[in-house]
Design an enzyme around this catalytic site. Structure first.
Site, PDB file in Angstrom:
ATOM      1  N   MET A 187       0.839  -1.308   0.063  1.00 31.53           N
ATOM      2  CA  MET A 187       0.010   0.012   0.084  1.00 31.53           C
ATOM      3  C   MET A 187       0.864   1.190   0.180  1.00 31.53           C
ATOM      4  O   MET A 187       0.576   2.106  -0.820  1.00 31.53           O
ATOM      5  CB  MET A 187      -0.946   0.171   1.293  1.00 31.53           C
ATOM      6  CG  MET A 187      -1.992  -1.117   1.136  1.00 31.53           C
ATOM      7  SD  MET A 187      -2.620  -1.261  -0.474  1.00 31.53           S
ATOM      8  CE  MET A 187      -3.653  -2.976  -0.239  1.00 31.53           C
ATOM      9  N   ASP A 188       2.123   1.081   1.012  1.00 31.65           N
ATOM     10  CA  ASP A 188       2.867   2.289   0.681  1.00 31.65           C
ATOM     11  C   ASP A 188       3.329   2.423  -0.705  1.00 31.65           C
ATOM     12  O   ASP A 188       3.498   3.656  -1.260  1.00 31.65           O
ATOM     13  CB  ASP A 188       3.949   2.075   1.787  1.00 31.65           C
ATOM     14  CG  ASP A 188       3.667   2.494   3.277  1.00 31.65           C
ATOM     15  OD1 ASP A 188       2.869   3.226   3.188  1.00 31.65           O
ATOM     16  OD2 ASP A 188       4.255   1.983   4.211  1.00 31.65           O
ATOM     17  N   ILE A 189       3.966   1.262  -1.393  1.00 32.91           N
ATOM     18  CA  ILE A 189       4.393   1.481  -2.729  1.00 32.91           C
ATOM     19  C   ILE A 189       3.678   1.863  -3.768  1.00 32.91           C
ATOM     20  O   ILE A 189       3.870   2.674  -4.624  1.00 32.91           O
ATOM     21  CB  ILE A 189       4.956   0.150  -3.139  1.00 32.91           C
ATOM     22  CG1 ILE A 189       6.109  -0.423  -2.161  1.00 32.91           C
ATOM     23  CG2 ILE A 189       5.356   0.137  -4.855  1.00 32.91           C
ATOM     24  CD1 ILE A 189       6.583  -1.773  -2.465  1.00 32.91           C
TER      25      ILE A 189
END
Length: 430
Positions: A187-189
């Protein structure tokens, strides 16, 4: 600690020295930390943008302390992974002089990006409305957990929280137990990718209109997107996705099978691939044309019996035998690898995904290259992630014209961090 790896990975092959860069001349003042914001700015840096990373004197980005640490770097592998091609400027944002310095930097910037908790940039006087008074054409990107306004703007968010609350975790794993999160910070990526795309779009719009704009990208919004087409499937059917482990609910046969010497995955995404698998790979033309297996829904209903047939056949020969046959037949397949096996694989070596790049204290560090391959504006040569405040004096003298006496006074008073990462009056950032 990396010496034993030197023979395994080649040195980075430099880009043509006279080739332009896609974002050459674009300057970004980067207040972000951890992963989503810094990875977004690293993507822009790879394209040639100048990234000025604002960090707390002494302490820097909290991601610096994520393990494993390297004794010569004073930071760990995760920070190295997401902060190449940046210049670190250590400024105490709790001091009036520090805030004045960053305002001067913003006046010379094209982009500002931040991912502080909601309200922090407003308290600092660095929110979009006040930044656009400093630089009217600024592109200002806020990365948050649940958005900057509304009932949930105050909530903090990290990748695994976004995974569980978006429904992503409920889709993954096996049906007889709880869903599982992805260990990779997906999700960060993906939020970083959305943020960098949004910034690029805003820069393109500014070229046409002459106007900058504010951008908002939220981790939760992106996480829902990362559930794929499952939300629309739910709205059409009224049911939620079931956990199928390594098999596919939509195609068959798709899943993990075992050869004589290891596991591999095949994905029969349509009827023709299935027919090629049976007739050309397994020499079972009778099953390729069998009415019982004619369509995807037919095969899904008979998944257990079909998997039993395939499992028995595949166990007779090693992976190399099946891989060669499936490659000729055009059946998508891949060996189940560890991360270490993946980065040492023939495919990774062919693409030079992992290389060695110079480092001023460690000698060299490994680098995982950008997947973007431009024909006319190749990505920037990778420069290893900086130490805290490594470029403070350089940036402020080059961009703002600060002389040595002024820089020394600001360092001594604790407004700026030292270029070696130390500070006399270390204070935390907001």
């Amino acid at each position: 600690m990396l010496d034993q790896l030197e023979a395994e990975f080649p040195e980075h092959l430099p880009r043509p020295s006279n080739a332009p860069k896609a974002l050459e001349g674009i300057r970004v003042v980067d207040f972000s930390h951890f992963i989503a914001g810094p990875l977004a700015t690293m993507i822009l840096a790879d394209m040639g943008a100048e990234i000025i990373k604002i960090e707390a004197p002494g302490r820097g980005d909290d991601l610096r302390r994520y393990p494993p640490m390297h004794p010569d770097l004073k930071h760990g592998a995760p920070f190295l992974w997401t902060n190449r091609n940046k210049r670190s400027v250590a400024i105490n944002l709790k001091s009036p002089e520090g805030l004045e310095i960053v305002r001067e930097l913003i006046a010379k910037a094209d982009v500002v990006i931040e991912n502080f908790s909601t309200g922090v940039m407003e308290r600092l006087g660095l929110d979009y409305e006040r930044c656009r008074k400093i630089a009217p054409e600024i592109v200002y990107c806020s990365v948050s957990a649940y958005g900057r306004d509304g009932a949930f703007a105050d909530r903090l968010g990290f990748d695994p929280i976004a995974q569980v609350e978006s429904g992503f975790v409920s889709m993954n794993g096996y049906s007889d137990r709880e869903g599982v999160r992805a260990l990779s910070p997906v999700m960060d990526i993906s939020t970083a990718m959305m943020a960098s795309n949004a910034i690029l779009g805003a820069l393109m719009a500014r070229e046409r209109t002459g106007q900058g704009q504010g951008i908002e990208v939220s981790l939760f919004d992106t996480a829902v997107l990362m559930t794929g087409y499952a939300p629309l499937q739910h709205l059409f059917s009224g049911t939620g996705p079931e956990r199928h482990g390594n098999t596919s609910p939509d195609t068959c046969p798709s899943g993990v099978f075992k050869a004589k010497d290891g596991a591999f995955y095949i994905n029969c995404g349509n009827d023709k691939i299935f027919q090629r698998l049976m007739s050309q790979v397994l020499d079972r033309a009778d099953l390729a044309s069998a009415p019982a297996y004619a369509t995807g829904p037919d095969r899904i209903r008979r998944r257990d019996e079909l998997f039993a047939i395939l499992g028995e056949a595949f166990a007779r020969e090693p992976w190399s035998h099946w891989q060669a046959r499936m490659r000729v037949a055009g059946v998508p397949c891949g060996r189940v690898r560890t991360v270490g096996e993946a980065i040492r694989s023939p495919e990774a070596k062919e693409r030079a995904i992992v290389t060695r790049i110079p480092h001023p204290t460690a000698g060299w560090v490994p680098n995982v290259r950008s997947p973007i391959r431009y024909s006319h504006t190749p990505v920037a040569d990778p420069v290893a992630a900086p130490a805290v405040g490594q470029h403070t004096e350089q940036v402020l003298s080059e961009l703002l014209g600060y002389d040595r006496e002024r820089l020394a006074r600001l360092v001594e008073s604790g407004v700026l961090g030292r270029s070696d990462g130390r500070t006399e009056h270390a204070q935390g950032q907001p």
